[in-house]
Design a protein around this motif. Structure first.
Motif, PDB file in Angstrom:
ATOM      1  N   SER A   5       6.942 -34.107 -15.214  1.00 19.40           N
ATOM      2  CA  SER A   5       7.076 -34.906 -13.998  1.00 19.40           C
ATOM      3  C   SER A   5       5.938 -35.915 -13.933  1.00 19.40           C
ATOM      4  O   SER A   5       4.922 -35.778 -14.621  1.00 19.40           O
ATOM      5  CB  SER A   5       7.103 -34.018 -12.750  1.00 19.40           C
ATOM      6  N   PHE A   6       6.135 -36.928 -13.101  1.00 21.69           N
ATOM      7  CA  PHE A   6       5.185 -38.026 -12.986  1.00 21.69           C
ATOM      8  C   PHE A   6       4.856 -38.240 -11.517  1.00 21.69           C
ATOM      9  O   PHE A   6       5.747 -38.471 -10.709  1.00 21.69           O
ATOM     10  CB  PHE A   6       5.791 -39.317 -13.558  1.00 21.69           C
ATOM     11  N   ARG A   7       3.561 -38.180 -11.185  1.00 16.56           N
ATOM     12  CA  ARG A   7       3.110 -38.473  -9.825  1.00 16.56           C
ATOM     13  C   ARG A   7       2.635 -39.919  -9.792  1.00 16.56           C
ATOM     14  O   ARG A   7       1.671 -40.284 -10.456  1.00 16.56           O
ATOM     15  CB  ARG A   7       1.983 -37.544  -9.419  1.00 16.56           C
ATOM     16  N   HIS A   8       3.321 -40.744  -9.015  1.00 13.73           N
ATOM     17  CA  HIS A   8       2.997 -42.173  -8.907  1.00 13.73           C
ATOM     18  C   HIS A   8       1.706 -42.315  -8.096  1.00 13.73           C
ATOM     19  O   HIS A   8       1.631 -41.860  -6.958  1.00 13.73           O
ATOM     20  CB  HIS A   8       4.170 -42.879  -8.223  1.00 13.73           C
ATOM     21  N   LEU A   9       0.690 -42.968  -8.663  1.00 13.55           N
ATOM     22  CA  LEU A   9      -0.635 -43.016  -8.039  1.00 13.55           C
ATOM     23  C   LEU A   9      -1.013 -44.375  -7.457  1.00 13.55           C
ATOM     24  O   LEU A   9      -1.924 -44.445  -6.650  1.00 13.55           O
ATOM     25  CB  LEU A   9      -1.697 -42.582  -9.063  1.00 13.55           C
ATOM     26  N   GLU A  86       3.463 -48.929 -14.016  1.00 19.56           N
ATOM     27  CA  GLU A  86       2.855 -48.141 -12.942  1.00 19.56           C
ATOM     28  C   GLU A  86       1.783 -47.213 -13.507  1.00 19.56           C
ATOM     29  O   GLU A  86       1.659 -47.019 -14.713  1.00 19.56           O
ATOM     30  CB  GLU A  86       3.926 -47.328 -12.211  1.00 19.56           C
ATOM     31  N   TYR A  88       0.388 -43.323 -13.371  1.00 15.29           N
ATOM     32  CA  TYR A  88       0.904 -41.979 -13.096  1.00 15.29           C
ATOM     33  C   TYR A  88      -0.078 -40.891 -13.500  1.00 15.29           C
ATOM     34  O   TYR A  88      -0.872 -41.060 -14.432  1.00 15.29           O
ATOM     35  CB  TYR A  88       2.174 -41.714 -13.915  1.00 15.29           C
ATOM     36  N   GLU A  89       0.069 -39.755 -12.832  1.00 15.54           N
ATOM     37  CA  GLU A  89      -0.444 -38.512 -13.372  1.00 15.54           C
ATOM     38  C   GLU A  89       0.746 -37.831 -14.026  1.00 15.54           C
ATOM     39  O   GLU A  89       1.811 -37.720 -13.421  1.00 15.54           O
ATOM     40  CB  GLU A  89      -1.037 -37.604 -12.303  1.00 15.54           C
ATOM     41  N   ILE A  91       2.488 -34.567 -15.433  1.00 17.88           N
ATOM     42  CA  ILE A  91       2.399 -33.131 -15.184  1.00 17.88           C
ATOM     43  C   ILE A  91       3.428 -32.414 -16.053  1.00 17.88           C
ATOM     44  O   ILE A  91       4.600 -32.775 -16.055  1.00 17.88           O
ATOM     45  CB  ILE A  91       2.649 -32.826 -13.688  1.00 17.88           C
ATOM     46  N   ARG A 113      -6.770 -33.385 -16.356  1.00 18.33           N
ATOM     47  CA  ARG A 113      -5.447 -33.850 -15.928  1.00 18.33           C
ATOM     48  C   ARG A 113      -5.080 -35.034 -16.801  1.00 18.33           C
ATOM     49  O   ARG A 113      -5.952 -35.736 -17.306  1.00 18.33           O
ATOM     50  CB  ARG A 113      -5.497 -34.259 -14.454  1.00 18.33           C
TER      51      ARG A 113
END
Length: 138
Positions: A5-9, A86, A88-89, A91, A113
């Protein structure tokens, strides 16, 4: 990579889409990216720069995957990441990481991370404990 998964930062800022003029510096275990901000889609002045500081960085790499390659399905996460351009983190990436692909500063730690930033002509990926964003006028 099924649980990936990708957390948009970067929700209210981004790099200049055409010529972000990215600079990367390393000092100890801190990696710093400086780039021009996008003044057309976000609240940034012409020539304003963004700085991302990654603290506790254990490894980083600068990949030449650009927007054309990503949309053609050639980038590492081109079939997984939500959008090009973009920050991302990442995960849940369980792929093996070979040291020959990376600039290794230290072994990955328990707080490491994974971060990924798609610039127009480059992709920069890092493992670090945390990140901080700041702005400055050019």
């Amino acid at each position: 990579m099924s649980d990936l998964s990708f957390r948009h930062l970067n929700l209210d800022w981004n790099a200049e889409p055409n010529a972000p003029d990215v600079e990367l510096t390393v000092e100890g275990d801190t990696v710093q990216l400086i780039f021009l901000l996008n003044p057309w889609a976000y609240d940034a002045g012409m020539g304003e720069k963004g700085t991302l500081r990654f603290v506790g960085c254990s490894r980083w790499r600068w990949d030449s995957t650009n927007d054309h390659a990503w949309f053609a399905g050639e980038g590492l996460y081109s079939k997984h990441a939500p959008e090009w351009g973009e920050f991302y983190e990442v995960i849940g990436d369980s792929r093996p990481v070979g040291d020959d692909d990376w600039e290794v500063l230290s072994p990955d730690g328990p707080k490491s991370r994974q971060f990924l930033f798609y610039f127009r002509d480059d992709t920069i990926e890092l493992f670090a404990e945390d990140w901080v964003f700041s702005r400055s006028r050019g």
